[in-house]
Design an enzyme around this catalytic site. Structure first.
Site, PDB file in Angstrom:
ATOM      1  CG  ASP A 181       8.014  88.761   1.202  1.00  0.00           C
ATOM      2  OD1 ASP A 181       8.900  88.141   0.612  1.00  0.00           O
ATOM      3  OD2 ASP A 181       7.076  88.223   1.804  1.00  0.00           O
ATOM      4  CB  CYS A 240      12.559  71.716 -14.227  1.00  0.00           C
ATOM      5  SG  CYS A 240      12.135  72.819 -12.865  1.00  0.00           S
ATOM      6  CB  CYS A 243      10.205  67.162 -13.785  1.00  0.00           C
ATOM      7  SG  CYS A 243       9.029  67.188 -12.415  1.00  0.00           S
ATOM      8  CB  CYS A 246       5.041  72.073 -10.026  1.00  0.00           C
ATOM      9  SG  CYS A 246       6.107  72.551 -11.390  1.00  0.00           S
ATOM     10  CB  CYS A 250      -1.311  73.966 -10.385  1.00  0.00           C
ATOM     11  SG  CYS A 250      -2.186  75.476  -9.908  1.00  0.00           S
ATOM     12  CB  CYS A 266      -1.630  81.379  -7.319  1.00  0.00           C
ATOM     13  SG  CYS A 266      -0.693  80.588  -5.997  1.00  0.00           S
ATOM     14  CB  CYS A 293      -1.659  76.652  -2.208  1.00  0.00           C
ATOM     15  SG  CYS A 293      -1.590  75.176  -3.244  1.00  0.00           S
ATOM     16  CB  CYS A 296       3.321  73.927  -7.347  1.00  0.00           C
ATOM     17  SG  CYS A 296       3.456  75.511  -6.532  1.00  0.00           S
ATOM     18  CB  CYS A 300       8.935  69.889  -6.165  1.00  0.00           C
ATOM     19  SG  CYS A 300      10.553  70.164  -6.922  1.00  0.00           S
TER      20      CYS A 300
HETATM   21  C1  B12 Z   1       4.058  88.385  -5.301  1.00  0.00           C
HETATM   22  C2  B12 Z   1       4.527  87.149  -4.594  1.00  0.00           C
HETATM   23  C3  B12 Z   1       3.683  86.059  -4.606  1.00  0.00           C
HETATM   24  C4  B12 Z   1       2.436  85.997  -5.483  1.00  0.00           C
HETATM   25  C5  B12 Z   1       2.873  85.713  -6.938  1.00  0.00           C
HETATM   26  C6  B12 Z   1       3.765  84.469  -7.033  1.00  0.00           C
HETATM   27  C7  B12 Z   1       4.861  84.538  -8.071  1.00  0.00           C
HETATM   28  N1  B12 Z   1       5.211  83.368  -8.562  1.00  0.00           N
HETATM   29  O1  B12 Z   1       5.386  85.601  -8.372  1.00  0.00           O
HETATM   30  C8  B12 Z   1       1.625  84.861  -4.803  1.00  0.00           C
HETATM   31  C9  B12 Z   1       0.679  85.475  -3.757  1.00  0.00           C
HETATM   32  C10 B12 Z   1       0.785  83.986  -5.723  1.00  0.00           C
HETATM   33  C11 B12 Z   1       2.740  84.117  -4.075  1.00  0.00           C
HETATM   34  C12 B12 Z   1       2.652  82.789  -3.720  1.00  0.00           C
HETATM   35  C13 B12 Z   1       3.653  82.113  -3.053  1.00  0.00           C
HETATM   36  N2  B12 Z   1       4.794  82.641  -2.553  1.00  0.00           N
HETATM   37 CO1  B12 Z   1       5.382  84.422  -2.913  1.00  0.00          CO
HETATM   38  N3  B12 Z   1       6.171  86.104  -3.250  1.00  0.00           N
HETATM   39  C14 B12 Z   1       5.772  87.115  -3.943  1.00  0.00           C
HETATM   40  C15 B12 Z   1       6.840  88.224  -3.885  1.00  0.00           C
HETATM   41  C16 B12 Z   1       6.405  89.243  -2.823  1.00  0.00           C
HETATM   42  C17 B12 Z   1       7.125  88.917  -5.207  1.00  0.00           C
HETATM   43  C18 B12 Z   1       7.374  87.955  -6.373  1.00  0.00           C
HETATM   44  C19 B12 Z   1       7.256  88.657  -7.691  1.00  0.00           C
HETATM   45  O2  B12 Z   1       7.885  89.681  -7.886  1.00  0.00           O
HETATM   46  N4  B12 Z   1       6.412  88.129  -8.573  1.00  0.00           N
HETATM   47  C20 B12 Z   1       6.162  88.764  -9.809  1.00  0.00           C
HETATM   48  C21 B12 Z   1       6.335  87.867 -11.005  1.00  0.00           C
HETATM   49  C22 B12 Z   1       6.452  88.803 -12.181  1.00  0.00           C
HETATM   50  O3  B12 Z   1       7.461  87.079 -10.884  1.00  0.00           O
HETATM   51  P1  B12 Z   1       7.692  85.699 -11.659  1.00  0.00           P
HETATM   52  O4  B12 Z   1       6.696  84.644 -11.380  1.00  0.00           O
HETATM   53  O5  B12 Z   1       9.076  85.405 -11.266  1.00  0.00           O
HETATM   54  O6  B12 Z   1       7.476  86.124 -13.156  1.00  0.00           O
HETATM   55  C23 B12 Z   1       8.486  86.081 -14.093  1.00  0.00           C
HETATM   56  C24 B12 Z   1       8.334  84.911 -15.025  1.00  0.00           C
HETATM   57  O7  B12 Z   1       6.989  84.736 -15.336  1.00  0.00           O
HETATM   58  C25 B12 Z   1       9.220  85.383 -16.154  1.00  0.00           C
HETATM   59  N5  B12 Z   1       8.958  84.752 -17.407  1.00  0.00           N
HETATM   60  C26 B12 Z   1       9.721  83.725 -17.785  1.00  0.00           C
HETATM   61  N6  B12 Z   1       9.296  83.318 -18.997  1.00  0.00           N
HETATM   62  C27 B12 Z   1       8.267  84.094 -19.382  1.00  0.00           C
HETATM   63  C28 B12 Z   1       7.472  84.073 -20.542  1.00  0.00           C
HETATM   64  C29 B12 Z   1       6.441  84.993 -20.670  1.00  0.00           C
HETATM   65  C30 B12 Z   1       5.582  84.972 -21.868  1.00  0.00           C
HETATM   66  C31 B12 Z   1       6.187  85.950 -19.630  1.00  0.00           C
HETATM   67  C32 B12 Z   1       5.091  86.922 -19.733  1.00  0.00           C
HETATM   68  C33 B12 Z   1       7.003  85.948 -18.461  1.00  0.00           C
HETATM   69  C34 B12 Z   1       8.024  85.015 -18.366  1.00  0.00           C
HETATM   70  O8  B12 Z   1       9.035  86.781 -16.226  1.00  0.00           O
HETATM   71  C35 B12 Z   1       8.390  87.258 -15.072  1.00  0.00           C
HETATM   72  C36 B12 Z   1       9.050  88.541 -14.654  1.00  0.00           C
HETATM   73  O9  B12 Z   1      10.369  88.371 -14.251  1.00  0.00           O
HETATM   74  C37 B12 Z   1       8.121  87.412  -3.437  1.00  0.00           C
HETATM   75  C38 B12 Z   1       9.133  88.199  -2.597  1.00  0.00           C
HETATM   76  C39 B12 Z   1       9.961  89.115  -3.476  1.00  0.00           C
HETATM   77  N7  B12 Z   1      10.008  90.365  -3.175  1.00  0.00           N
HETATM   78  O10 B12 Z   1      10.545  88.678  -4.456  1.00  0.00           O
HETATM   79  C40 B12 Z   1       7.476  86.234  -2.653  1.00  0.00           C
HETATM   80  C41 B12 Z   1       8.138  84.867  -2.764  1.00  0.00           C
HETATM   81  C42 B12 Z   1       8.461  84.600  -4.197  1.00  0.00           C
HETATM   82  N8  B12 Z   1       7.089  83.960  -2.331  1.00  0.00           N
HETATM   83  C43 B12 Z   1       7.509  82.959  -1.650  1.00  0.00           C
HETATM   84  C44 B12 Z   1       6.676  81.909  -1.190  1.00  0.00           C
HETATM   85  C45 B12 Z   1       7.245  81.003  -0.105  1.00  0.00           C
HETATM   86  C46 B12 Z   1       5.389  81.738  -1.727  1.00  0.00           C
HETATM   87  C47 B12 Z   1       4.472  80.520  -1.534  1.00  0.00           C
HETATM   88  C48 B12 Z   1       5.185  79.190  -1.456  1.00  0.00           C
HETATM   89  C49 B12 Z   1       3.615  80.747  -0.273  1.00  0.00           C
HETATM   90  C50 B12 Z   1       2.536  79.690  -0.067  1.00  0.00           C
HETATM   91  N9  B12 Z   1       2.884  78.512   0.417  1.00  0.00           N
HETATM   92  O11 B12 Z   1       1.399  79.930  -0.322  1.00  0.00           O
HETATM   93  C51 B12 Z   1       3.573  80.636  -2.792  1.00  0.00           C
HETATM   94  C52 B12 Z   1       4.173  79.868  -3.956  1.00  0.00           C
HETATM   95  C53 B12 Z   1       3.419  79.980  -5.241  1.00  0.00           C
HETATM   96  C54 B12 Z   1       4.348  79.854  -6.431  1.00  0.00           C
HETATM   97  N10 B12 Z   1       4.368  78.696  -7.066  1.00  0.00           N
HETATM   98  O12 B12 Z   1       5.044  80.825  -6.750  1.00  0.00           O
HETATM   99  C55 B12 Z   1       9.012  82.999  -1.454  1.00  0.00           C
HETATM  100  C56 B12 Z   1       9.666  82.013  -2.429  1.00  0.00           C
HETATM  101  C57 B12 Z   1      10.870  81.246  -1.908  1.00  0.00           C
HETATM  102  C58 B12 Z   1      11.388  80.319  -3.001  1.00  0.00           C
HETATM  103  N11 B12 Z   1      11.806  79.126  -2.635  1.00  0.00           N
HETATM  104  O13 B12 Z   1      11.418  80.673  -4.146  1.00  0.00           O
HETATM  105  C59 B12 Z   1       9.319  84.526  -1.773  1.00  0.00           C
HETATM  106  C60 B12 Z   1      10.669  84.800  -2.376  1.00  0.00           C
HETATM  107  C61 B12 Z   1       9.128  85.266  -0.428  1.00  0.00           C
HETATM  108  C62 B12 Z   1      10.338  85.184   0.480  1.00  0.00           C
HETATM  109  N12 B12 Z   1      10.778  86.316   0.973  1.00  0.00           N
HETATM  110  O14 B12 Z   1      10.871  84.135   0.764  1.00  0.00           O
HETATM  111  N13 B12 Z   1       3.837  84.901  -3.907  1.00  0.00           N
HETATM  112  S1  SF4 Z   2       7.990  69.648  -9.761  1.00  0.00           S
HETATM  113 FE1  SF4 Z   2       9.965  70.599  -9.226  1.00  0.00          FE
HETATM  114  S2  SF4 Z   2      11.438  69.637 -10.634  1.00  0.00           S
HETATM  115 FE2  SF4 Z   2       9.413  69.199 -11.432  1.00  0.00          FE
HETATM  116  S3  SF4 Z   2       9.032  70.833 -12.925  1.00  0.00           S
HETATM  117 FE3  SF4 Z   2       8.164  71.513 -10.976  1.00  0.00          FE
HETATM  118  S4  SF4 Z   2       9.757  72.717  -9.992  1.00  0.00           S
HETATM  119 FE4  SF4 Z   2      10.724  71.515 -11.625  1.00  0.00          FE
HETATM  120  S1  SF4 Z   3       0.671  77.371  -4.824  1.00  0.00           S
HETATM  121 FE1  SF4 Z   3      -1.007  75.942  -5.309  1.00  0.00          FE
HETATM  122  S2  SF4 Z   3      -2.458  77.121  -6.546  1.00  0.00           S
HETATM  123 FE2  SF4 Z   3      -0.527  78.282  -6.472  1.00  0.00          FE
HETATM  124  S3  SF4 Z   3       0.538  77.650  -8.315  1.00  0.00           S
HETATM  125 FE3  SF4 Z   3       1.239  76.285  -6.681  1.00  0.00          FE
HETATM  126  S4  SF4 Z   3      -0.171  74.507  -6.793  1.00  0.00           S
HETATM  127 FE4  SF4 Z   3      -1.086  76.158  -7.975  1.00  0.00          FE
END
Ligand code: B12
Ligand code: SF4
Ligand code: SF4
Length: 421
Positions: A181, A240, A243, A246, A250, A266, A293, A296, A300
């Protein structure tokens, strides 16, 4: 060049079910399930090194690992737009421009080694009909990843050991930095192109065999390593299909579209990263979540038969400590646990109790104040009925917090009181 008479056979599993690289180091033939033959290449030291790294990572306890070149990947190009839309909320560190371009993360960077560690545990999912506690006592949901010890420490230890192995294996100067991270990189994107899985609509990395309950860690290095995926090899395919479980499940509707999250909505962000008050409209949808949380991921289908981790550090902490039973889903009677903790228990914790209880736990990130704020919201959503003994005790605790000098805490407690009257 002389080759050993019995060259060891190797097999690199990029998405577990699909060997993409098989043979002996001398043959080194690329193949794909579509039976495309990419030809035979001569013995390449870097490739042998990559195989060695994968092997080392396995012996150090990683479930999977892979090597990827530090390059621009298409997903990263969306980052500026994602940030411009404000989806990162208070997570200012995400705006670091190096996150969009792995080549700028460290001087001379060439490759990244990605390690994956399963943390899936045996207890029920947050979406299962969970026991609400004896006598209907309100309980909070701490996310599965935070039931045990801090994953940063658990992964870091393994990554450091791998780094040490690299130091012994490769002669000559090179740089290698381990991050969980903490580095300005998008670990899921690197993991995808290291062949460890595909990105799900919930934005998480999804592996066909392991689901998504795993952590990722990376070693960024100046070593010019051969990537796990061959030049003509694509990352594992999307899992996916049609499906959208998720997205629909949410509770705060944090996904603006498949694969795109507005992190400000989130629950994980709200309960861990946000420092101020939780926006009023998101409080009720938060339900009984007090830290993170899992919804999602719990819905899955790829997590339904995901293997269970036996790593002791990831099992739910129980107070007083129970007999070690890694597969048990039952709590010993009278125990407090990070699995479905009683909200009243949480609200009673002093700052000193909090420090003691959550030492070495991911929960410490939200600090005492954050946990109290979250427990207030959870109680407001699932608090006891007026007239019961529980109601009297809980109201007293909330009233005490409502009188706190901390505006965020006081307001959250008042909100909870208004909901349970
Ligand atoms: C910030 C962060 C969060 C944030 C933001 C989540 C997110 N989805 O990015 C918050 C606090 C919400 C969070 C939550 C969680 N996290 Co987190 N998080 C991180 C962290 C530190 C950075 C991720 C990041 O850079 N996000 C920034 C955005 C920009 O990334 P993105 O969602 O991929 O966005 C891209 C897409 O949207 C894409 N895109 C595609 N199409 C389109 C279209 C348009 C129009 C746009 C605009 C963009 C777009 O472009 C964006 C840029 O690339 C990573 C560790 C790391 N250094 O990578 C862990 C990480 C992703 N988290 C992790 C975990 C475990 C969680 C949680 C499960 C924890 C929990 N149980 O609460 C939840 C899951 C929520 C979820 N569904 O993602 C794990 C994931 C493991 C895995 N299996 O993937 C990581 C990798 C940590 C680790 N070291 O293991 N997290
Ligand atoms: S629940 Fe799992 S398989 Fe279904 S859309 Fe979400 S990430 Fe993909
Ligand atoms: S972790 Fe919970 S609140 Fe966040 S995107 Fe997934 S279902 Fe939604």
């Amino acid at each position: 060049m002389s080759l050993p008479t019995r060259a060891p056979r190797f097999e690199v599993l990029c998405d577990i079910t699909r060997p993409v690289l098989t043979g002996t180091a001398a043959e080194c033939t690329f193949s794909s399930p579509g039976s495309l033959d990419y030809g035979t290449i001569s013995l390449m030291i870097p490739l042998a090194d990559t195989l060695w790294i994968v092997d080392q990572a396995k012996s150090l306890g990683f479930d999977l690992s892979g090597v990827v070149r530090a390059e621009q990947f298409p997903e990263l190009q969306r980052m500026p737009e994602w940030l411009a839309r404000g989806y990162a909320g208070e997570m200012k560190y995400l705006a670091d421009p190096r996150r969009s371009d792995p080549q700028t993360v460290m001087p001379g960077i060439r490759s990244a080694i990605v390690g994956l560690l399963n943390y899936n545990t045996a207890r029920p999912l947050s979406t299962d009909p969970v026991p609400h506690g004896e006598n209907g006592e309100p309980r909070g949901w701490i996310s599965r990843y935070a039931w045990g010890d801090d994953y940063h420490d658990v992964l870091r230890e393994r990554l450091d050991a791998l780094r040490e192995s690299l130091r012994k294996h490769f002669t000559g100067p090179f740089e290698a930095r381990a991050h969980v991270d903490t580095g300005p990189v998008q670990e899921r994107v690197l993991a995808k192109y290291a062949g460890l899985g595909s990105l799900g609509k919930n934005t998480l990395l999804l592996n066909q065999m392991l689901g998504s309950f795993f952590f990722l860690g990376v070693i960024l290095t100046t070593l010019d390593l051969q990537p796990t995926l061959g030049a003509n090899e694509l990352p594992p395919p999307n899992l996916c299909g049609t499906c959208r479980r998720c997205l629909d499940a949410c509770p705060t509707q944090a996904f603006v579209e498949p694969y795109v999250m507005d992190a400000r909505k989130c629950i994980s962000y709200l309960t861990i990263e946000l420092h101020g008050s939780i926006p009023e409209e998101l409080r009720e949808p938060m339900g009984n979540h007090v830290f993170g949380c899992d919804i999602c991921q719990d819905v899955c289908p790829w997590n339904r038969r995901a293997p269970i981790s036996t790593i002791p550090q990831f099992q739910a902490r129980v107070f007083p400590p129970a007999e070690e039973n890694l597969t048990s889903t039952a709590l010993p009677p009278q125990a407090e646990s990070f699995y479905l903790p009683r909200l009243e228990w949480l609200l009673q914790l002093s700052e000193a109790d909090f420090r003691e209880l959550f030492r070495g736990s991911p929960v410490k990130r939200t600090k005492w104040r954050g946990l109290m704020r979250n427990a207030c919201i959870a109680l407001g959503n699932s608090g006891p009925r007026p007239g019961t003994a529980d109601h009297g005790r809980v109201s007293e605790l909330l009233n005490r917090l409502a009188g706190s000098g901390d505006q965020v805490l006081a307001e959250s407690a008042r909100w909870a009181l208004s909901r349970i009257q």
